[in-house]
Write an enzyme that holds these catalytic residues in place. Structure first.
Site, PDB file in Angstrom:
ATOM      1  CE  LYS A 116       4.037 -78.461 -12.281  1.00  0.00           C
ATOM      2  NZ  LYS A 116       5.197 -77.766 -11.736  1.00  0.00           N
ATOM      3  CD  GLU A 200      -2.644 -82.701 -13.413  1.00  0.00           C
ATOM      4  OE1 GLU A 200      -3.014 -81.547 -13.150  1.00  0.00           O
ATOM      5  OE2 GLU A 200      -1.933 -82.976 -14.396  1.00  0.00           O
ATOM      6  CG  HIS A 235       7.724 -86.830 -17.347  1.00  0.00           C
ATOM      7  ND1 HIS A 235       6.565 -87.121 -18.030  1.00  0.00           N
ATOM      8  CD2 HIS A 235       7.946 -87.874 -16.506  1.00  0.00           C
ATOM      9  CE1 HIS A 235       6.091 -88.282 -17.613  1.00  0.00           C
ATOM     10  NE2 HIS A 235       6.915 -88.760 -16.699  1.00  0.00           N
ATOM     11  NE  ARG A 296      10.591 -71.701 -14.709  1.00  0.00           N
ATOM     12  CZ  ARG A 296      10.643 -72.484 -15.785  1.00  0.00           C
ATOM     13  NH1 ARG A 296      11.081 -72.001 -16.920  1.00  0.00           N
ATOM     14  NH2 ARG A 296      10.248 -73.748 -15.730  1.00  0.00           N
TER      15      ARG A 296
END
Length: 669
Positions: A116, A200, A235, A296
């Site tokens: 990420k 973040e 999440h 993927r």
């Protein structure tokens, strides 16, 4: 095309890949752990190789063993599925080094986009808007805490190599940051072998919109439109749909072009997903930020297949074999609307704790064939009746996919499909999913990742199946079973028939956690009455065959499906369901009051940490232990005030469901 491939995964994705491979005439090799020796994916493939013990680190994450299995069986390519090693560049490179085709992107693309942090740096350089945050490699806890202060709370800690909601925590205040960071890093290391995280700003009322991309080795790259995956818990995605509600043609083109540019920047080959966080503006349009790229196939790929009429696994195999993409961008079109529901072994009413057990009943809705969209409702599952759901892997039991000419029709079909999905043997989220689908927010596409929290009252405080209907189901099933066993001879039947006068039959049931006595009275004129407490209802029941019963209770008629396993009965009405226990009055007479103030494991799992030591004084609600089950961490709190007298397990120990973790003594006077 390949003659034989190895599928380096398990469960529904292994079954999904094997199904397409068989249609194309490609032979398949399964790999399996001790826990999956009799799993459905093992039976579905042409060959199978044992690769280790049940824990993933001793089986499905052992890429050396997987490559050895591929070479030993003569497979020419390896399909990684999703999760496990699907985004591991070391595994992809090792396949190439061994002369095997990795059915996915090159290792260089996984390295660039699978992290990420690296992906965000690449997108920032390309001018794609990013959520404010810290994406560096330095993971010193003090530095990350300072960065969180700079960004401003609430913040989101995310595993850099992660996916599926694992290794992710929302943190509201600085005091909670250190504990959340440590938990994220443990979970990331256990799931992906990499503890690195990024931090973040948490976007308020975000929508999660992703773009399906596909590239080939001839330099072509396209997108197959978007999916909205905003409805999430912990999440992790719950419901996914395509196309995204409210998406304008201009915004779709802009996001699609950004996703294709991201893929082309790393020479992407195969299926991938570029994920964005989107905010709804006052004018209804969307402002989007790049979030990550999953290198993927995604769990939710069937909704894209349903609205495009394509088989993405077939595309994967063709591209990996060196063929060109079957279609170009201008040849792709959206048709209708599709929604996928993830059916998981978990208890929504207990904080979505994962559940384990045997799937004693698995009945799915009837399927209808659509010329373009396949057989729907579509059920992708790696489990069947009699299969055990273990604590070692993800909690997903199946995916239920529906299609409609528009979103309203798709919603109606999903509600009906969930109504006709009957699972028994362990907790599942089927009833919860149906409540989500019927909320005003979901029906009107008022979507964001906090929808479940916003609709808490409708989702967690919904009335259960009324006790009288649950009781009527048990009674109807019992009478039908007895009639089937005893035949039509009125002298041998036990349904209350008498030559003269009435009769009464007693049932002692546990309904909604309460023991209740239910009586069925057969009156002199032949009518039947169900009595529950002081209430009485005329009752008529007629067996419809199998486990279905036509029941008239009072003035209301319904078809009930009832499945029995010993004392336990699962009763499914068209509007709700319930689990009822028929008690033996003698056997249950001496039952105690339960666990009381003991701290017990709510599910089977491994002890990750104890947060208190022997001799510590603790208060009710204080965090005492952390357990890991189904690749997720769960914090357990003190059931009452007390003093920790003794820790009964050590960190790393496996604990059965209900096992007492520590002993609490009364606090000193």
């Amino acid at each position: 095309m390949f003659k034989k491939i190895l599928i380096a995964n398990r469960g529904e994705i292994a079954c999904r890949v094997a199904t397409t491979a068989r249609r194309l005439g490609v032979r398949t090799v399964a790999v399996y752990s001790d826990a999956d020796r009799h799993a459905r994916h093992v039976q579905l493939c042409d060959e199978a190789v044992h690769i280790g013990a049940a824990p993933p680190r001793e089986s499905y994450l052992r890429w050396q063993a997987i490559i050895e299995a591929a070479l030993a069986t003569g497979a020419k390519a390896v399909h990684p599925g999703y999760g496990f090693l699907s985004e591991n560049e070391e595994f992809a490179q090792a396949c190439a080094d061994a002369g095997l085709v990795f059915i996915g992107p090159p290792a260089s693309a996984i390295a660039a986009m699978g992290s990420k942090s690296a992906a965000k740096a690449l997108m920032e350089k390309a001018g794609v808007p990013l959520v404010p945050g810290y994406h560096g490699r330095d993971n010193d806890p003090a530095l990350l805490a300072r960065e969180a202060e700079r960004i401003g709370y609430p913040v989101l800690i995310k595993a850099s190599a992660g996916g599926g909601g694992k290794g992710m925590r929302r943190v509201e205040r600085a005091a909670d940051f250190a504990a959340a960071l440590a938990s994220c890093q443990r979970e990331a290391q256990a799931s992906f072998g990499d503890a690195h995280v990024l931090v973040e700003r948490y976007v308020t009322r975000p929508r999660h919109i992703e773009i399906q991309v596909f590239g080939d080795s001839h330099g072509q790259c396209i997108h197959l439109f978007e999916r909205d995956c905003s409805v999430q818990r912990r999440h992790q995605k719950v419901l996914e749909e395509a196309p995204a509600p409210g998406m304008t043609a201009a915004r779709r083109a802009e996001m699609g072009a950004a996703a294709v540019a991201a893929a082309q920047a790393v020479g992407y080959v195969g299926a991938g997903t570029v994920e964005f966080i989107a905010e709804t503006l006052d004018d209804g349009d969307l402002r989007f930020y790049f979030m990550e790229m999953n290198t993927r196939l995604q769990v939710e790929h069937p909704v894209t297949e349903a609205v495009t009429g394509l088989d993405l696994v077939e595309w994967q195999l063709r591209v990996a074999a060196g063929e060109r993409l079957p279609k170009q961008q201008h040849e792709l079109h959206l048709h209708g609307h599709a929604i996928e529901a993830r059916i998981c072994a978990e208890n929504p009413d207990a904080g979505f704790l994962p559940a384990t057990g045997t799937l004693q009943v698995a009945r799915w809705p009837q399927h209808v064939a659509f010329e373009r969209h396949g057989v729907l409702p579509r059920v992708d599952s790696g489990f069947g009746e009699g299969d055990a759901i273990s604590p070692y892997y993800d909690s997903m039991v199946a995916k239920l996919i529906v299609w409609g000419a528009d979103r309203a029709q798709a919603l109606a079909r999903l509600d009906a499909a969930l109504r006709d999905t009957h699972l028994m043997g362990l907790h599942t989220n089927v009833a919860f999913l149906r409540r989500v689908v019927n909320t005003q927010a979901f029906a009107t596409a008022d979507l964001d990742t906090a929808l479940i929290e916003r609709e808490h009252a409708a989702l967690f405080e919904a009335p259960p199946l009324a006790a009288e209907w649950a009781a009527a189901g048990v009674v109807a099933h019992a009478l039908a079973q007895e009639a089937a066993l005893e035949g039509a001879d009125p002298w041998s039947r036990r349904d209350g028939w008498r030559l003269h006068g009435g009769a009464q039959r007693r049932f002692e049931l546990e309904l909604q956690g309460t023991r209740q006595v239910v009586t069925v009275q057969r009156l002199h004129d032949g009518d039947t009455v169900l009595c529950l407490g002081a209430q009485r209802w005329p009752l008529r029941a007629r067996a419809l065959g199998g486990d279905r019963h036509d029941v008239l209770l009072g003035t209301q008629r319904a078809t009930l499906s009832v499945y029995a396993d010993g004392e336990r009965h699962a009763v499914f009405a068209p509007w709700a369901s319930a689990v009822v226990t028929e008690l033996d009055p003698i056997a249950h007479a001496a039952d105690g009051a339960g666990a009381g103030g003991r701290l017990t494991a709510p599910m089977p799992g491994k002890v990750v940490a104890f947060l208190a030591a022997a001799g510590d004084t603790v208060q009710r609600g204080q965090a005492l232990a952390v357990m890991e089950a189904m690749k997720m961490e769960h914090t357990l709190t003190a059931p009452r005030d007390g003093v920790v007298a003794e820790l009964l397990y050590a960190v790393g120990d496996q604990v059965a469901e209900g096992g007492e973790l520590l002993r609490l003594a009364e606090p000193a006077a």
